[in-house]
Design a protein around this motif. Structure first.
Motif, PDB file in Angstrom:
ATOM      1  N   ARG A  78       1.132  -0.966   0.149  1.00  0.00           N
ATOM      2  CA  ARG A  78      -0.347   0.136  -0.064  1.00  0.00           C
ATOM      3  C   ARG A  78       1.093   0.585   0.230  1.00  0.00           C
ATOM      4  NH1 ARG A  78      -5.351  -1.206   4.411  1.00  0.00           N
ATOM      5  NH2 ARG A  78      -5.336  -2.745   3.338  1.00  0.00           N
ATOM      6  N   LYS A  79       0.580   2.030  -0.995  1.00  0.00           N
ATOM      7  CA  LYS A  79       1.305   3.597  -0.848  1.00  0.00           C
ATOM      8  C   LYS A  79      -0.080   4.384  -0.383  1.00  0.00           C
ATOM      9  CE  LYS A  79       3.319   6.283  -4.340  1.00  0.00           C
ATOM     10  NZ  LYS A  79       3.702   6.593  -5.738  1.00  0.00           N
ATOM     11  N   ASN A  80       0.549   4.796   0.619  1.00  0.00           N
ATOM     12  CA  ASN A  80      -0.480   6.077   1.737  1.00  0.00           C
ATOM     13  C   ASN A  80      -0.531   7.325   1.108  1.00  0.00           C
ATOM     14  OD1 ASN A  80      -1.678   3.576   3.564  1.00  0.00           O
ATOM     15  ND2 ASN A  80       0.728   3.356   3.339  1.00  0.00           N
ATOM     16  N   TYR A  81      -1.501   7.815   0.414  1.00  0.00           N
ATOM     17  CA  TYR A  81      -1.793   9.411   0.107  1.00  0.00           C
ATOM     18  C   TYR A  81      -3.298   9.700  -0.083  1.00  0.00           C
ATOM     19  CZ  TYR A  81      -2.380   8.891  -4.774  1.00  0.00           C
ATOM     20  OH  TYR A  81      -2.243   8.236  -6.500  1.00  0.00           O
ATOM     21  N   PHE A  82      -3.473  11.136   0.173  1.00  0.00           N
ATOM     22  CA  PHE A  82      -4.964  10.889   0.170  1.00  0.00           C
ATOM     23  C   PHE A  82      -5.070  12.220  -0.301  1.00  0.00           C
ATOM     24  CE2 PHE A  82      -8.423  14.245   0.755  1.00  0.00           C
ATOM     25  CZ  PHE A  82      -9.233  13.700   1.067  1.00  0.00           C
ATOM     26  N   TYR A  83      -5.549  10.883  -1.549  1.00  0.00           N
ATOM     27  CA  TYR A  83      -6.761  12.211  -2.361  1.00  0.00           C
ATOM     28  C   TYR A  83      -7.805  11.806  -2.938  1.00  0.00           C
ATOM     29  CZ  TYR A  83      -5.815  15.474  -6.595  1.00  0.00           C
ATOM     30  OH  TYR A  83      -6.202  16.226  -7.056  1.00  0.00           O
ATOM     31  N   PRO A  84      -8.858  13.349  -3.119  1.00  0.00           N
ATOM     32  CA  PRO A  84     -10.448  12.334  -3.499  1.00  0.00           C
ATOM     33  C   PRO A  84     -10.674  11.228  -4.492  1.00  0.00           C
ATOM     34  CG  PRO A  84     -10.080  14.759  -3.499  1.00  0.00           C
ATOM     35  CD  PRO A  84      -8.399  14.729  -3.579  1.00  0.00           C
ATOM     36  N   ASP A  85      -9.723  11.254  -5.781  1.00  0.00           N
ATOM     37  CA  ASP A  85      -9.767  10.263  -6.613  1.00  0.00           C
ATOM     38  C   ASP A  85      -9.568   9.299  -5.937  1.00  0.00           C
ATOM     39  OD1 ASP A  85      -6.902  10.756  -7.017  1.00  0.00           O
ATOM     40  OD2 ASP A  85      -7.692  11.700  -9.108  1.00  0.00           O
ATOM     41  N   PHE A  90      -4.952   4.630  -0.013  1.00  0.00           N
ATOM     42  CA  PHE A  90      -3.616   4.123  -0.914  1.00  0.00           C
ATOM     43  C   PHE A  90      -3.829   3.317  -2.007  1.00  0.00           C
ATOM     44  CE2 PHE A  90      -6.017   0.910   1.637  1.00  0.00           C
ATOM     45  CZ  PHE A  90      -6.348  -0.031   0.525  1.00  0.00           C
ATOM     46  N   GLN A  91      -3.201   3.377  -2.659  1.00  0.00           N
ATOM     47  CA  GLN A  91      -2.517   2.753  -4.049  1.00  0.00           C
ATOM     48  C   GLN A  91      -2.372   1.644  -3.449  1.00  0.00           C
ATOM     49  OE1 GLN A  91       0.501   4.432  -6.158  1.00  0.00           O
ATOM     50  NE2 GLN A  91      -0.647   3.563  -8.374  1.00  0.00           N
ATOM     51  N   MET A 124       3.686  -3.923 -10.762  1.00  0.00           N
ATOM     52  CA  MET A 124       1.938  -4.283 -10.895  1.00  0.00           C
ATOM     53  C   MET A 124       1.253  -2.871  -9.528  1.00  0.00           C
ATOM     54  SD  MET A 124       1.295  -7.778 -11.163  1.00  0.00           S
ATOM     55  CE  MET A 124      -0.964  -7.562 -12.143  1.00  0.00           C
ATOM     56  N   GLU A 125       0.344  -2.240 -10.526  1.00  0.00           N
ATOM     57  CA  GLU A 125      -0.012  -1.192  -9.860  1.00  0.00           C
ATOM     58  C   GLU A 125      -1.775  -1.021 -10.361  1.00  0.00           C
ATOM     59  OE1 GLU A 125       2.814   1.566  -9.275  1.00  0.00           O
ATOM     60  OE2 GLU A 125       1.583   2.542 -10.665  1.00  0.00           O
ATOM     61  N   GLU A 126      -1.945   0.056  -9.930  1.00  0.00           N
ATOM     62  CA  GLU A 126      -4.122   0.985 -10.158  1.00  0.00           C
ATOM     63  C   GLU A 126      -3.707   2.160 -10.394  1.00  0.00           C
ATOM     64  OE1 GLU A 126      -6.490   0.459  -6.980  1.00  0.00           O
ATOM     65  OE2 GLU A 126      -5.036   0.673  -5.635  1.00  0.00           O
ATOM     66  N   ASP A 127      -5.140   2.099 -11.633  1.00  0.00           N
ATOM     67  CA  ASP A 127      -4.956   3.261 -11.903  1.00  0.00           C
ATOM     68  C   ASP A 127      -6.064   4.392 -10.155  1.00  0.00           C
ATOM     69  OD1 ASP A 127      -4.497   5.800 -12.939  1.00  0.00           O
ATOM     70  OD2 ASP A 127      -5.572   5.065 -14.390  1.00  0.00           O
ATOM     71  N   THR A 128      -5.848   4.717 -10.174  1.00  0.00           N
ATOM     72  CA  THR A 128      -7.045   6.262  -9.770  1.00  0.00           C
ATOM     73  C   THR A 128      -8.269   6.393 -10.366  1.00  0.00           C
ATOM     74  OG1 THR A 128      -6.289   8.307 -10.014  1.00  0.00           O
ATOM     75  CG2 THR A 128      -5.331   7.513  -8.451  1.00  0.00           C
ATOM     76  N   ASP A 267       7.263   9.150   2.513  1.00  0.00           N
ATOM     77  CA  ASP A 267       7.073  10.262   2.838  1.00  0.00           C
ATOM     78  C   ASP A 267       5.189   9.056   3.024  1.00  0.00           C
ATOM     79  OD1 ASP A 267       7.451  12.605   0.852  1.00  0.00           O
ATOM     80  OD2 ASP A 267       8.364  11.948   3.095  1.00  0.00           O
ATOM     81  N   TYR A 268       5.248   7.695   1.649  1.00  0.00           N
ATOM     82  CA  TYR A 268       4.345   7.683   1.506  1.00  0.00           C
ATOM     83  C   TYR A 268       3.951   6.344   2.190  1.00  0.00           C
ATOM     84  CZ  TYR A 268       4.215   9.107  -2.623  1.00  0.00           C
ATOM     85  OH  TYR A 268       4.222  10.453  -3.669  1.00  0.00           O
ATOM     86  N   ARG A 269       4.783   5.888   3.267  1.00  0.00           N
ATOM     87  CA  ARG A 269       4.534   4.635   4.381  1.00  0.00           C
ATOM     88  C   ARG A 269       4.189   3.738   3.855  1.00  0.00           C
ATOM     89  NH1 ARG A 269       0.860   6.563   6.849  1.00  0.00           N
ATOM     90  NH2 ARG A 269       0.586   5.473   7.704  1.00  0.00           N
ATOM     91  N   TYR A 270       5.248   3.391   2.882  1.00  0.00           N
ATOM     92  CA  TYR A 270       4.057   2.068   2.108  1.00  0.00           C
ATOM     93  C   TYR A 270       4.663   0.571   3.142  1.00  0.00           C
ATOM     94  CZ  TYR A 270       5.904   3.589  -2.444  1.00  0.00           C
ATOM     95  OH  TYR A 270       5.600   4.405  -3.889  1.00  0.00           O
ATOM     96  N   PHE A 271       3.609  -0.360   3.136  1.00  0.00           N
ATOM     97  CA  PHE A 271       3.760  -1.512   3.803  1.00  0.00           C
ATOM     98  C   PHE A 271       2.845  -2.442   3.281  1.00  0.00           C
ATOM     99  CE2 PHE A 271      -0.566   0.609   5.834  1.00  0.00           C
ATOM    100  CZ  PHE A 271      -1.175  -0.043   5.783  1.00  0.00           C
ATOM    101  N   PRO A 272       3.547  -3.652   4.056  1.00  0.00           N
ATOM    102  CA  PRO A 272       2.029  -4.880   2.673  1.00  0.00           C
ATOM    103  C   PRO A 272       0.583  -4.845   2.861  1.00  0.00           C
ATOM    104  CG  PRO A 272       4.004  -5.800   4.343  1.00  0.00           C
ATOM    105  CD  PRO A 272       3.972  -4.045   5.081  1.00  0.00           C
ATOM    106  N   GLU A 273       0.301  -4.670   1.622  1.00  0.00           N
ATOM    107  CA  GLU A 273      -1.450  -4.826   1.962  1.00  0.00           C
ATOM    108  C   GLU A 273      -2.006  -6.713   1.834  1.00  0.00           C
ATOM    109  OE1 GLU A 273      -3.731  -3.074   0.183  1.00  0.00           O
ATOM    110  OE2 GLU A 273      -4.675  -5.581   0.850  1.00  0.00           O
TER     111      GLU A 273
END
Ligand SMILES: [Zn+2]
Length: 476
Positions: A78-85, A90-91, A124-128, A267-273
């Protein structure tokens, strides 16, 4: 300039799966806003993601085509950040163990030499979702949320703007050849971030880099790089420091503006999903995907040069898209002459018409087999090479076959020897005085007599036959 330019590209490509990465929502850019959503991709409490197998296959195929090692045991983070979309906050991405690492592709550098550009990782990742800002309001559309992406992180091996766009074009072409992405930059299927720093020539340590975000055309990649080189060089020349910043490029003004200063991975406080199991890929699965890779651009260029005896330049242009390559192969296969001729006609005449009309090769009004027919008509002297361009224009404008266009235009070449001989005899009678002077030694009148014969045939006489017959009648 006293500096060496260090550039690395990060490319995001949407995978062309039917459904999203962690749920069965359809991926659609045309659907009405917020209709392709479910509890998973709209981040309802308790909803759990399920990994899309097709997305995994596409990611592995991409990594293989980019000559990466496939990680048999990768995992999600998980890549944590806040955004309305981004409703989850987290991504889902891959941080310490991506699916592919340590690959490369070959490009042509600015001197036309082959150069390998390293690929650090494919993850691999996901779009917003998508935000639309308007006066007094911001609208959120979650239809894109959870669309599977791969991020291709290139090594900092690129040295100028031209190399960067060559690299970007090559990646696009590989992904489209594979069929794993539509690769359409206008529609946001493919996006690119540029990391750039300068260092004094001879230095081994990297300078401070900036990141220019979301470049959506080859041209904007080149322009952003050129601008950023100038900007950083001016700072360093005047004794100032380059700040580590994330920038946005405006192609209209040709300048960048600061989006944020300093963005470290921490800054993104990555941690395992915790909701997705590690991704385990067997040797057999990798082998199978490897065997199923289609012929990729580099291999196709080599084959075209050998099989069709065309130069590198032609092969490079003709393989720039899968559709164009297919068009050429169909045309060259049906044409009875040398493939180089078909290549010339496609690259010069056809692509000109297509570019002018804003069409594309897949929808060409002149299909490949009809282009071959047209060229075969030139080859067997049905029409002259000169008139063929006009015939092509008519075929293109009216979407008709070569035979139909020739018939409509009445340009069929006269290759009937006895008919031509009659016409030439008539011409010689009409110009008896010139014939007389020719025979007395004024050889330059020959051209005049050819011209008059051509005129009598309304330009449709076979020039070679006219020449033969005229010579025979005059000198024989
Ligand atoms: Zn969903």
């Amino acid at each position: 300039m006293n500096y060496e330019v260090i550039i690395g590209l990060e490319i995001h490509a949407q995978l062309a799966t039917k459904t999203k990465a962690w749920c069965s929502c359809e991926i659609s850019t045309k659907a009405f806003e917020n209709t392709k959503v479910c509890p998973v991709c709209s981040a309802q409490p308790g909803a759990l993601p399920v990994l899309n197998e097709k997305a995994v296959e596409y990611a592995i195929s991409s990594a293989l085509a980019l000559n990466c090692k496939i990680n048999p045991h990768s995992s999600f983070d998980r890549k944590n950040y806040f955004y309305p979309d981004l409703p989850k906050g987290f991504q889902i991405t891959q941080f310490p163990s991506p699916i592919g690492t340590d690959g490369y592709i070959s490009i042509k550098d600015s001197n036309g030499n082959e150069k390998k550009v390293g690929i650090e990782r494919v993850q691999m990742e996901e779009d917003t979702g998508k935000s639309t800002h308007m006066a007094g309001a911001s609208l959120i559309n979650l239809n894109r949320c959870g669309t599977p992406l791969i991020e291709i992180v290139g090594k900092p091996d690129i040295r100028d703007a031209k190399e960067a766009s060559e690299y970007y074009k090559k990646i696009q072409s590989i992904l489209v050849y594979l069929g794993v992405s539509h690769g359409n930059m206008q529609e946001g299927n493919l996006r690119c971030d540029v990391n750039l720093s300068l260092r004094k020539k001879g230095d081994t340590k990297f300078g401070t880099r900036t990141e220019v975000k979301n470049l959506n055309s080859f041209k904007s990649v080149e322009k952003a790089i050129e601008h950023e080189i100038q900007r950083q060089a001016a700072l360093l020349d005047s004794g100032k420091k380059v700040e580590q910043q994330t920038l946005l490029f405006n192609i209209d003004t040709g300048t960048t503006k600061v989006m944020r200063t300093k963005s470290n991975a921490d800054d993104y406080r990555y941690f395992p999903e915790p909701d997705l199991l590690p991704l385990i890929v067997s040797e057999a699965q990798i082998k199978k995907l490897k065997e199923n890779l289609p012929e990729l651009p580099d291999a196709k260029i080599k084959r075209f040069m050998q099989q069709y005896s065309i130069p590198y330049y032609d092969a490079d242009v003709l393989t720039s898209s899968k559709e164009l390559a297919q068009y050429f192969e169909t045309a060259a296969g049906a044409y009875k002459g040398e493939a180089k001729k078909a290549s010339n006609w496609i690259m010069v005449e056809l692509l000109k018409l297509i570019n002018e009309s804003g069409s594309d090769i897949a929808k060409s009004p002149v299909p490949a087999l009809e282009l071959a027919n047209l060229l075969n008509f030139v080859l067997d002297d049905t029409i002259s090479g000169k008139i063929a361009k006009d015939v092509m224009q008519k075929m293109y404008d009216e979407r008709i076959s070569a035979a139909k266009a020739i018939e409509k235009m009445g340009v069929k070449q006269i290759s009937d020897t006895s008919a031509l001989e009659e016409m030439i005899k008539k011409t010689l009678t009409e110009h008896a005085a010139e014939v007389d002077r020719y025979r007395k030694g004024e050889v330059k009148l020959y051209g005049f007599l050819v011209g008059q014969t051509m005129k009598n045939t309304k330009g449709q006489g076979n020039p070679k036959l006219i020449n033969d017959i005229l010579k025979k009648l005059l000198d024989g």
